[in-house]
Write a protein that holds these residues in place. Structure first.
Motif, mmCIF file in Angstrom:
data_model
loop_
_atom_site.group_PDB
_atom_site.id
_atom_site.type_symbol
_atom_site.label_atom_id
_atom_site.label_comp_id
_atom_site.label_asym_id
_atom_site.label_seq_id
_atom_site.Cartn_x
_atom_site.Cartn_y
_atom_site.Cartn_z
ATOM 1 N N ILE A 118 -16.494 42.790 0.556
ATOM 2 C CA ILE A 118 -18.268 42.051 0.794
ATOM 3 C C ILE A 118 -18.556 43.111 2.412
ATOM 4 C CG2 ILE A 118 -20.435 40.637 1.385
ATOM 5 C CD1 ILE A 118 -19.449 38.716 -0.829
ATOM 6 N N MET A 119 -18.178 43.302 2.974
ATOM 7 C CA MET A 119 -17.981 43.217 4.250
ATOM 8 C C MET A 119 -17.770 45.260 4.073
ATOM 9 S SD MET A 119 -18.673 41.099 6.271
ATOM 10 C CE MET A 119 -18.828 42.675 7.520
ATOM 11 N N MET A 120 -17.079 45.766 3.066
ATOM 12 C CA MET A 120 -16.667 46.940 3.188
ATOM 13 C C MET A 120 -17.728 47.721 2.447
ATOM 14 S SD MET A 120 -13.734 48.564 0.580
ATOM 15 C CE MET A 120 -14.657 48.315 -0.782
ATOM 16 N N LEU A 121 -18.230 47.411 1.319
ATOM 17 C CA LEU A 121 -19.588 47.441 0.729
ATOM 18 C C LEU A 121 -20.416 47.427 2.180
ATOM 19 C CD1 LEU A 121 -19.477 45.636 -2.667
ATOM 20 C CD2 LEU A 121 -18.787 48.382 -2.517
ATOM 21 N N ILE A 122 -21.254 46.529 2.206
ATOM 22 C CA ILE A 122 -22.190 46.827 3.127
ATOM 23 C C ILE A 122 -21.920 47.552 4.036
ATOM 24 C CG2 ILE A 122 -23.243 45.336 4.925
ATOM 25 C CD1 ILE A 122 -22.509 42.892 4.093
ATOM 26 N N MET A 123 -21.166 47.432 4.525
ATOM 27 C CA MET A 123 -20.601 48.778 5.515
ATOM 28 C C MET A 123 -20.336 50.502 5.276
ATOM 29 S SD MET A 123 -20.652 47.030 8.573
ATOM 30 C CE MET A 123 -20.451 48.977 8.730
ATOM 31 N N PHE A 124 -20.345 50.285 3.953
ATOM 32 C CA PHE A 124 -20.419 51.506 2.817
ATOM 33 C C PHE A 124 -21.990 52.409 2.943
ATOM 34 C CE2 PHE A 124 -21.398 53.854 -1.043
ATOM 35 C CZ PHE A 124 -20.622 55.105 -0.612
ATOM 36 N N PHE A 125 -22.646 51.050 2.449
ATOM 37 C CA PHE A 125 -24.084 51.939 2.144
ATOM 38 C C PHE A 125 -25.449 51.824 3.880
ATOM 39 C CE2 PHE A 125 -23.629 49.118 -2.111
ATOM 40 C CZ PHE A 125 -23.646 50.212 -2.797
ATOM 41 N N ILE A 126 -24.984 50.862 4.560
ATOM 42 C CA ILE A 126 -25.419 51.224 5.489
ATOM 43 C C ILE A 126 -24.986 52.068 5.958
ATOM 44 C CG2 ILE A 126 -25.662 50.712 8.321
ATOM 45 C CD1 ILE A 126 -24.619 47.710 7.832
ATOM 46 N N LEU A 127 -24.004 52.973 6.379
ATOM 47 C CA LEU A 127 -23.203 54.583 7.332
ATOM 48 C C LEU A 127 -23.796 55.529 5.821
ATOM 49 C CD1 LEU A 127 -19.430 52.893 8.366
ATOM 50 C CD2 LEU A 127 -22.032 53.850 9.531
ATOM 51 N N TRP A 128 -23.668 54.835 4.934
ATOM 52 C CA TRP A 128 -24.003 56.319 3.571
ATOM 53 C C TRP A 128 -25.376 56.609 4.098
ATOM 54 C CZ3 TRP A 128 -28.305 56.272 0.307
ATOM 55 C CH2 TRP A 128 -28.716 57.399 -0.728
ATOM 56 N N PHE A 129 -26.895 55.606 4.154
ATOM 57 C CA PHE A 129 -27.892 55.378 4.729
ATOM 58 C C PHE A 129 -28.447 55.924 6.169
ATOM 59 C CE2 PHE A 129 -31.825 54.085 6.983
ATOM 60 C CZ PHE A 129 -33.087 54.329 5.681
ATOM 61 N N VAL A 130 -27.088 56.387 7.319
ATOM 62 C CA VAL A 130 -27.612 56.571 8.143
ATOM 63 C C VAL A 130 -27.068 58.317 8.010
ATOM 64 C CG1 VAL A 130 -26.348 56.916 11.043
ATOM 65 C CG2 VAL A 130 -26.794 54.630 9.581
ATOM 66 N N LEU A 131 -25.622 58.499 6.819
ATOM 67 C CA LEU A 131 -25.091 60.029 7.325
ATOM 68 C C LEU A 131 -26.589 60.908 6.529
ATOM 69 C CD1 LEU A 131 -22.995 61.725 7.850
ATOM 70 C CD2 LEU A 131 -21.906 60.743 5.654
ATOM 71 N N HIS A 132 -27.387 60.037 4.731
ATOM 72 C CA HIS A 132 -28.105 61.228 4.523
ATOM 73 C C HIS A 132 -29.795 60.941 4.733
ATOM 74 C CE1 HIS A 132 -24.900 62.162 1.666
ATOM 75 N NE2 HIS A 132 -24.533 60.815 2.305
ATOM 76 N N LYS A 133 -29.948 60.002 4.987
ATOM 77 C CA LYS A 133 -30.696 59.327 5.060
ATOM 78 C C LYS A 133 -31.649 59.832 6.703
ATOM 79 C CE LYS A 133 -31.388 59.658 1.040
ATOM 80 N NZ LYS A 133 -32.830 60.058 -0.092
ATOM 81 N N THR A 134 -31.000 59.610 7.828
ATOM 82 C CA THR A 134 -31.672 59.394 9.510
ATOM 83 C C THR A 134 -31.191 60.949 10.113
ATOM 84 O OG1 THR A 134 -29.786 58.815 10.215
ATOM 85 C CG2 THR A 134 -30.641 57.455 9.607
ATOM 86 N N PRO A 135 -31.926 61.835 10.521
ATOM 87 C CA PRO A 135 -31.949 62.401 11.759
ATOM 88 C C PRO A 135 -30.260 62.413 12.220
ATOM 89 C CG PRO A 135 -33.778 61.189 12.088
ATOM 90 C CD PRO A 135 -33.326 60.290 11.537
ATOM 91 N N LEU A 136 -29.716 61.602 12.535
ATOM 92 C CA LEU A 136 -28.168 61.457 13.066
ATOM 93 C C LEU A 136 -27.521 62.089 12.091
ATOM 94 C CD1 LEU A 136 -26.284 60.539 15.451
ATOM 95 C CD2 LEU A 136 -26.227 57.898 14.265
ATOM 96 N N GLY A 137 -27.966 61.743 10.635
ATOM 97 C CA GLY A 137 -26.594 61.883 10.324
ATOM 98 C C GLY A 137 -26.900 63.701 9.548
ATOM 99 N N ARG A 138 -27.975 64.510 9.793
ATOM 100 C CA ARG A 138 -28.293 65.090 9.742
ATOM 101 C C ARG A 138 -27.922 66.049 10.964
ATOM 102 N NH1 ARG A 138 -32.908 63.468 7.564
ATOM 103 N NH2 ARG A 138 -34.563 63.575 9.294
ATOM 104 N N LYS A 139 -27.548 65.559 11.677
ATOM 105 C CA LYS A 139 -26.867 66.453 13.988
ATOM 106 C C LYS A 139 -25.787 66.380 13.175
ATOM 107 C CE LYS A 139 -30.683 64.579 15.678
ATOM 108 N NZ LYS A 139 -30.924 64.173 17.262
ATOM 109 N N THR A 140 -24.894 65.027 11.900
ATOM 110 C CA THR A 140 -23.718 65.256 11.821
ATOM 111 C C THR A 140 -22.934 65.907 11.989
ATOM 112 O OG1 THR A 140 -23.908 62.252 12.881
ATOM 113 C CG2 THR A 140 -21.963 63.794 11.594
ATOM 114 N N TYR A 141 -23.838 66.241 10.512
ATOM 115 C CA TYR A 141 -23.572 67.536 9.281
ATOM 116 C C TYR A 141 -23.763 68.759 10.134
ATOM 117 C CZ TYR A 141 -22.871 64.728 4.839
ATOM 118 O OH TYR A 141 -22.509 64.518 4.090
ATOM 119 N N ALA A 142 -24.802 68.905 11.311
ATOM 120 C CA ALA A 142 -24.977 70.432 11.942
ATOM 121 C C ALA A 142 -23.825 70.185 13.057
ATOM 122 C CB ALA A 142 -26.525 70.069 12.392
#
Length: 234
Positions: free
Chosen positions: A165-189
């Protein structure tokens, strides 16, 4: 839809499904619910580390010290709990210790101008050595009888292991950060082209430090799960 491109993108998932099918055919007990739950519990530790490593790799780096961070944060947490610290606070402290150790990697790489491979190879040895010296090479066992602590690594919620459950919670949080936030876009950049990212005004050092810090944080969490599961830090 380009089927070839889709297959290439989903290659690892297809391989995992194929492996699952083959093993299930070879041994029918593999798909037993109790075995699958046990696998989820075991996989959660490596999965948490890999979530953080994803951010590091996206910035063009690598972190060889994840196992040593897990060990040192677990050993410190174990000794504090053994000394009377509240186990729940000990789990939080393990995550924070991991984050601090991860940020050390980020600082050495960004401000020390050391290649990630070399920097994390060095910190891997340092953190591992510190763990060995701190524990004197002995496991720290029988940490706590607290239900809250033991449930973190051994318990179930709605039929699912708590680590999963902790794994799934962290997955969705980090997926959101990576794909839906400026921080995630900057990481890709940053990983795509550092020079262009710098010209665009992205604080490259901050992004890299964040990537290594979140990796350390997740190593600390994985260490807490493993220590809770074994009721021992080693």
């Amino acid at each position: 839809m380009d089927i070839k491109a889709m297959l290439k993108k989903s290659g690892s998932v297809i391989g995992l499904v194929a492996l699952f099918v083959v093993i299930s055919c070879l041994n029918s007990s593999f798909i037993d619910p109790s075995n699958l739950k046990n696998l989820l519990r075991q996989v959660s530790i490596n999965a948490l580390i890999s979530f953080g490593m994803t951010f590091v790799i996206l910035t063009g780096g690598i972190d060889l010290s994840v196992g040593s961070i897990l060990a040192l944060s677990s050993a410190l947490m174990g000794s504090f709990i053994k000394g009377g610290m509240d186990p729940v606070f000990g789990i939080v402290l393990a995550c924070l210790i991991g984050a601090v150790l991860g940020s050390v990697n980020g600082l050495v790489i960004t401000y020390g101008k050391v290649a990630p491979f070399i920097a994390t190879l060095a910190t891997m040895t340092i953190f591992r050595g510190l763990t060995l010296v701190y524990t004197n090479g002995n496991p720290i066992s029988n940490l706590s009888d607290s239900d809250a602590f033991l449930e973190f690594g051994q318990g179930y919620v709605a039929g699912l292991p708590v680590p999963a459950i902790m794994m799934l919670i962290m997955f969705f949080i980090l997926w959101f950060v990576l794909h839906k936030t400026p921080l995630g876009r900057k990481t890709y950049a940053v990983g795509g082209n550092e020079k262009v990212s710098f010209i665009a005004g992205i604080k490259i050092n901050r992004i890299k430090i964040f990537a290594y810090t979140i990796t350390g944080f997740l190593c600390g969490m994985a260490g807490a799960i493993l220590t809770s599961r074994l009721n021992s830090a080693q």
